[in-house]
Design a protein around this motif. Structure first.
Motif, mmCIF file in Angstrom:
data_model
loop_
_atom_site.group_PDB
_atom_site.id
_atom_site.type_symbol
_atom_site.label_atom_id
_atom_site.label_comp_id
_atom_site.label_asym_id
_atom_site.label_seq_id
_atom_site.Cartn_x
_atom_site.Cartn_y
_atom_site.Cartn_z
ATOM 1 N N SER A 1 0.827 -1.204 0.000
ATOM 2 C CA SER A 1 0.000 0.000 0.000
ATOM 3 C C SER A 1 0.862 1.255 0.000
ATOM 4 C CB SER A 1 -0.928 -0.005 1.223
ATOM 5 O OG SER A 1 -1.707 1.159 1.263
ATOM 6 N N GLU B 1 1.030 4.133 -2.897
ATOM 7 C CA GLU B 1 0.793 5.547 -2.601
ATOM 8 C C GLU B 1 1.865 6.414 -3.241
ATOM 9 O OE1 GLU B 1 0.555 6.055 1.591
ATOM 10 O OE2 GLU B 1 -1.339 4.958 1.795
ATOM 11 N N ASN C 1 -5.885 -0.045 -6.994
ATOM 12 C CA ASN C 1 -6.214 1.380 -6.991
ATOM 13 C C ASN C 1 -6.767 1.854 -8.328
ATOM 14 O OD1 ASN C 1 -3.967 1.310 -8.612
ATOM 15 N ND2 ASN C 1 -2.676 2.610 -7.312
#
Length: 408
Positions: free
Chosen positions: A78, A82, A105
């Protein structure tokens, strides 16, 4: 009529993907679950396999370990996404991993790589898309890497995740895999699951894997040493499954000998975070061997030395350093005076008896005193300048300057 998916082709190490899948099912069914994985539950229901031998009361250690390593890897992935939303993730030895469904995502390109029997089962469960698809190959082959490199823009952000695999490889095989990646993908990041050194010798004690025919082969105590296996690798840190959910660990039938589980963090599963240098091959100037029992110091010094263009290797005491000398020929040695098992003085006295190391420059690390420790003065090489002293705590620029001075 049984319309469930056969697992007959999943033998040996490949069978281990089934108890790992089931561990995520077991965790998801807990009221205090670390995560919920509805995809794992769905897939397990569609597979023709007797999961009952891995029920919660039969393999509690494995279930908790898989749950925590899943949480750790999810957080690392994650974080990467990002920073790089439109990047590529390669899940090596994907098995029946479901991380894509938790991490997606809408932009990431995700490849699930595994051997043909595993991919055959996986493809009956997942729906492939332009961004999420399978690759049939062995992790140890390089053809898939070359194809991938051709498909990506130069220095495109890419993450390699290797879970549930390296413990079944030899150290030589792992070094080959990491080197192949490092030589092709500048700037790539790697997340590697590894076992502890002693843990890898005890497959029979694993309450899930011991019920398969797979056998552990590789474990490591100091994961920072994996960065020394290739000049372009940097160690960014590791996280142990014993670092988290202490209450859950203490509730299991384990004798912690009055210590916190985290005291044993280096003896069990860890997720190791490595990065390949962001530029093409760097010209290296010297091979440096560091011997110091302070893990943080070893980590930081090897990182600084690698960044300065050297090949840096590290050992936690003189005995381990002697073993490393069977494989490397250092141009300079950095050695702490006070270490367990074999201290710096004993180590230097031994290596000075070897003709090839009789004049190798050495930096002795010690606490500052009014005068140089007389034991250092007595070492062969002190009088002719091939032994220097660096006082703790020291600044990294001072260390680099001292290395440069002795290499002249």
């Amino acid at each position: 009529m049984n319309d469930k998916i056969s697992t007959d082709g999943l033998t040996g190490v490949m069978e281990t993907l089934l108890p790992v899948l089931y561990s995520r099912v077991v965790e998801s069914q807990r009221e205090d679950a670390i995560f919920h994985d509805p995809i794992a539950i769905e897939w397990a229901e569609r597979i023709d396999y007797d999961f009952s031998r891995f029920d919660a009361d039969k393999a509690p250690l494995n279930h908790l370990g898989v749950a925590i390593r899943t949480e750790i890897l999810d957080e690392y992935v994650s974080n990467f996404l990002e920073r790089h939303p439109s990047s590529t993730v390669v899940n090596i030895a994907a098995g029946l991993d479901t991380r894509f469904y938790r991490m997606d995502n809408g932009k990431v390109q995700w490849r699930e790589l595994d051997l043909a029997p595993s991919i055959a089962v996986r493809e009956k469960l997942m729906s492939k898309t332009e961004r999420h698809f399978t690759v049939t190959a062995s992790a140890l082959e390089t053809q898939w890497m070359d194809i991938l490199k051709q498909q990506l823009p130069t220095n495109a952000p890419i993450l390699f995740v290797v879970e549930g695999l390296l413990m079944y490889f030899t150290e030589t095989q792992i070094k080959g895999l990491l080197s192949a990646i490092a030589e092709r993908f500048a700037g790539a990041e790697l997340l590697l699951e590894v076992l502890g050194e002693s843990q890898a010798k005890k497959t029979h004690l694993n309450d899930a894997i011991s019920q398969t025919s797979a056998q552990f082969k590789f474990g490591i105590r100091d994961t920072s040493q994996m960065a020394a296996w290739h000049a372009e690798l940097t160690f960014l840190g590791d996280t142990s499954i014993y670092d988290r959910h202490v209450d859950r660990w203490l509730a299991l039938d384990i004798d912690w000998k009055g210590k916190s589980p985290s005291a044993y963090r280096d003896k069990t599963d860890r997720i190791v975070h490595l990065q390949v240098a962001k530029t093409e091959q760097t010209t290296r100037t010297a091979t440096v061997l560091l011997a110091d029992d302070n893990r943080d110091l070893r980590l930081n010094v090897t990182r600084v030395l690698n960044d300065a263009g050297h090949y840096a290797y590290a050992a936690e005491n003189g005995k381990v350093a002697l073993e490393k000398l069977d494989d490397i020929a250092p141009d300079i040695i950095i050695c702490d005076m006070v270490m367990p098992i074999m201290d710096g003085i004993a180590f230097v006295n031994v290596i000075r008896q070897r003709e090839a190391l009789a004049n190798t420059p050495i930096i002795m690390l010690t606490i500052e005193t009014l005068d140089v420790d007389p034991r250092i003065r007595q070492l062969a090489g002190y009088e002719n300048g091939t032994i220097a002293v660096l006082y703790k705590p020291f600044g990294f620029p001072d260390l680099i300057d001292k290395v440069k001075m002795l290499l002249v």
